[in-house]
Design a protein around this motif. Sequence first.
Motif, mmCIF file in Angstrom:
data_model
loop_
_atom_site.group_PDB
_atom_site.id
_atom_site.type_symbol
_atom_site.label_atom_id
_atom_site.label_comp_id
_atom_site.label_asym_id
_atom_site.label_seq_id
_atom_site.Cartn_x
_atom_site.Cartn_y
_atom_site.Cartn_z
ATOM 1 N N PRO A 67 0.522 10.061 5.104
ATOM 2 C CA PRO A 67 -0.340 9.228 5.967
ATOM 3 C C PRO A 67 0.015 7.746 5.884
ATOM 4 O O PRO A 67 -0.120 7.023 6.882
ATOM 5 C CB PRO A 67 -1.752 9.492 5.442
ATOM 6 N N GLY A 68 0.468 7.323 4.705
ATOM 7 C CA GLY A 68 0.864 5.911 4.572
ATOM 8 C C GLY A 68 2.020 5.584 5.500
ATOM 9 O O GLY A 68 2.020 4.571 6.200
ATOM 10 N N PHE A 87 -7.680 3.984 3.417
ATOM 11 C CA PHE A 87 -6.812 3.718 2.258
ATOM 12 C C PHE A 87 -7.539 3.057 1.070
ATOM 13 O O PHE A 87 -7.324 3.471 -0.080
ATOM 14 C CB PHE A 87 -5.586 2.896 2.679
ATOM 15 N N PRO A 88 -8.395 2.051 1.300
ATOM 16 C CA PRO A 88 -9.087 1.484 0.133
ATOM 17 C C PRO A 88 -9.979 2.522 -0.556
ATOM 18 O O PRO A 88 -10.109 2.514 -1.792
ATOM 19 C CB PRO A 88 -9.941 0.351 0.714
ATOM 20 N N VAL A 132 0.851 -1.204 0.000
ATOM 21 C CA VAL A 132 0.000 0.000 0.000
ATOM 22 C C VAL A 132 0.881 1.246 0.000
ATOM 23 O O VAL A 132 0.687 2.177 -0.782
ATOM 24 C CB VAL A 132 -0.932 0.017 1.238
ATOM 25 N N LEU A 133 1.871 1.236 0.887
ATOM 26 C CA LEU A 133 2.742 2.415 0.994
ATOM 27 C C LEU A 133 3.479 2.666 -0.326
ATOM 28 O O LEU A 133 3.602 3.814 -0.773
ATOM 29 C CB LEU A 133 3.753 2.212 2.132
ATOM 30 N N SER A 134 3.967 1.601 -0.922
ATOM 31 C CA SER A 134 4.684 1.769 -2.189
ATOM 32 C C SER A 134 3.760 2.298 -3.277
ATOM 33 O O SER A 134 4.153 3.139 -4.099
ATOM 34 C CB SER A 134 5.280 0.439 -2.638
ATOM 35 N N TRP A 155 4.389 3.558 10.902
ATOM 36 C CA TRP A 155 5.060 3.819 12.181
ATOM 37 C C TRP A 155 4.139 3.488 13.352
ATOM 38 O O TRP A 155 4.558 2.897 14.347
ATOM 39 C CB TRP A 155 5.478 5.281 12.257
ATOM 40 N N LEU A 156 2.880 3.910 13.208
ATOM 41 C CA LEU A 156 1.926 3.637 14.292
ATOM 42 C C LEU A 156 1.799 2.135 14.524
ATOM 43 O O LEU A 156 1.716 1.668 15.667
ATOM 44 C CB LEU A 156 0.561 4.249 13.965
#
Lengths: 377, 511
Positions: free
Chosen positions: B439-440, B407-408, B198-200, B445-446
Amino acid sequence: MIGSLEYSTLQGLWWLLCSIVGALFLCLNFVQGGQSLLWTVPRTAEEKSLFVNSLGLKWELTFTTLVTFGGALFAAFPLFYATSFGGAYWMWILILFTFILQAVSYEFRNKPRNLLGGRTYELFMLINGTLGVLLIGTVVGTFFTGSEFTLDQYNVVAWVSPLRGIEAVFEPFNLGLGLFMVFHARTLGAMYLLNNLDPGSQGDLADRLRRATGINFIVSLPFLMYVLVRLLLMKGHEVRAEGAIVLAPHKYLDNLLAHPVLPVMLAAGLALVAWGVGKSARSASLRGIWFGGFGTFLIGLTLLLLPAYHNTAFYPSRTDPASGLTIFNASSSRFTLTVMTYVALFIPLILAYIAYVWRAMAGKRVGVDDVRNEEAY
Amino acid sequence: MIENLDPTMVDWARAQFALTAMYHWIFVPLTLGLTWFIAYCHTISYRTGNEEWKRLTRFWMRLFAVNFAVGVATGIILEFEFGTNWSNYSWMVGDIFGAPLAIEGLFAFFLESTFFAVMFFGWDRVSRRFHLVSTWMVALGSNLSAVWILVANAWMQHPAGQEFNPDTARFEMNSFRDIVFSPVAVAKFTHTASSSMVLSAFFVISVSSWYLLKGRHRTMARRSIVLASVFCLLSSLFVIFTGDQSAYAVAQKQPMKLAACEGLLRGQTGADLIAIGVVKDDHDIRDDKQVTRLNIGIPELLSYLANRNFKSFVPGVRDMVYGNPEQNLLGAKQKMVKGRTALAALAAYRSDRQAGDEAGAAAARDTLRANQDYIGYGYLEKPEDAVPPIALSFYSFHFMVILGTLFPVVSVLFLLVAWRNTFEKHRGLLRVGTILLIPGMIAHWLGWIVAEVGRQPWAIQDLLPVNVAATRLSSGSVRATFFLFLFLFTVLLIAEVGIMLKQISIGPEEG
């Protein structure tokens, strides 16, 4: 079959495997040596880029071998990992620091807006190629000369010196070994570059590399001689019955004589290095690195096997000999070593694909067209 | 028994590890996900021979390489910090923990590093087919690396496949399979790998949105967004599924972590899941008062999440600190008694063995065996020490979940706009797209804060607290290295961001 191996056999086997990885790392130190040559041999920016891009094909392999060496020691000899890393804290932090600098330097050096400027990243490479190698050599030296620490009954390490490992540099044997490794790495670096750079790419660069091979080899010789002589004469920590550890005269000479394969490997290693240097420095051959590299592997393997086999403490304590580490008291359990030995069956496969890729990539030597494309380091 | 170490030094050691891990985790998830994206693009380029796809592949590869370098640099520190700062840990669990690290080196790092050079420099050095295979090998190697390091981390959360050996006074492996296939390990890898994708995808969308806003490299940017949106939608839906699996594993193996994340002070049957809430500043678990306020809850969902049963009992913090006889739950208070009994039995066993008293040693060993599951509690000074920081765990968990749920939705929006090719009309969405990476990254990190802070005070859940696991060092030494690394990593991060922005601004080579 592996499941039925004796515990002591597994412990010996794993020291051998760790030593092989360690010796490969020493052999791959041509990357570090090449990095330090960056400041002396090239005369133009393009020559520097040729060096960096040639070494850049291999730096990760060296780095990975170091990490795997650490991982293998952690898995097979966790008490060494805990004692040495936790005890010789500043020594290891400094070594790591030099490798962090290396890891970014290739990728960042040639990129626009890299904050510190290309020359700073070249300085980082020099630091890794000299200080990093020197300190690693010093740590290997402590396998023979020992360190000042004690372990309590729960194996918690207490390090005596407030310098936390840096004090090893002040022991002449350790320093001698470290300096030998620095100049030997430079010798290997010059031989590798001679082999990997396109000979037609830059005027007399090949001649300068041949000269660097010879000079660095000659400079390394006194350190090598000193280390070898001391090695044959020095006392070592011998493990006696019931696990008692005592200082024994010319222990490493005894170890060499007790395992004839070791002096043979050492002699063959030295001869191969000398042959490789001769080929590179005094003939038109480009293949000196193969002899030098394999010779270095044999010398490194001998150096790493010598302090561990034949009832010897491989990480001796000068403060309290009983706290010294042997491959028997520092190892993982039999179960873990057995599991890891099954894993090690894949090592030939790994070596095979590395060799295949090495060969595939060596088909084209690094030339000026490689340093002018946008992906170049 | 091993003494508790200087708490200031332990805090600095924890801070240093957290610092290294946080920096490391800026780069690694991008590497993990981007490598699949690049492999896919490279495959299309290989199959079609299309120059535009080749340019696209080379461009993302270049950004990947810059990112990869700093990931490698920070990664080596993490491995060796186990030895330098956590040497008691290294000895006490090295028999188990070292194995995945060594396997990671052998199977993953060599694959990654060997083929990275081919992927990056092999365009005109090797055959097209071998070059493509190399790109896939890098993807495989990167993700294999994640498998093994997450197996190791999962073992710290749920120490399966081990037993305590009183002769060596350490934990030793007795089942490799239990370690590798522990439910926590499976959930951790799938959740981490999918969230990295997702982050990528967000990274690709961020860069491509900027190009579209600037009107540059339109074809490449559009193609990248379409591909990244599909990646993002599929992986973000999978993240929700694996997140649920992770939460279930936490509830089963680390119920204190779940209670802290939910601010659940007293256990409940049919417990609500707090969707939004605020942790009271003056909360104290010794008071039998609610920890959170202004809660908006979803009825009985926490019970379902924890036990797959809407009416089941979910233990709260106080149940696990002071015990709950009705639910047959031992509290930390009772476990501390057992832990201290185990430690005393260990000391007795070793001194009896040394004195040659085999009968005494056998009795001590039996006592140790009966209490060894709680041995770590013997080091705690008071039962409340078994509770992780509630506010940090609570907020980290909730913000992570909120972001993960959004995110979705974001990926569907991008997919729709890309599908209709109406980017020109949706410049607002593109502007949002340029900052999606932030945010990603925060969500990642969270997630790690939940995982690591939420399991305090344990280095190894229930068996080894952090204040015993550390190295006997002066706090000055660890503080000095903390600042050394802080300085170095910050400089490298600034350099990396600078290079990355410049590379993005240069863009792909012109065809």
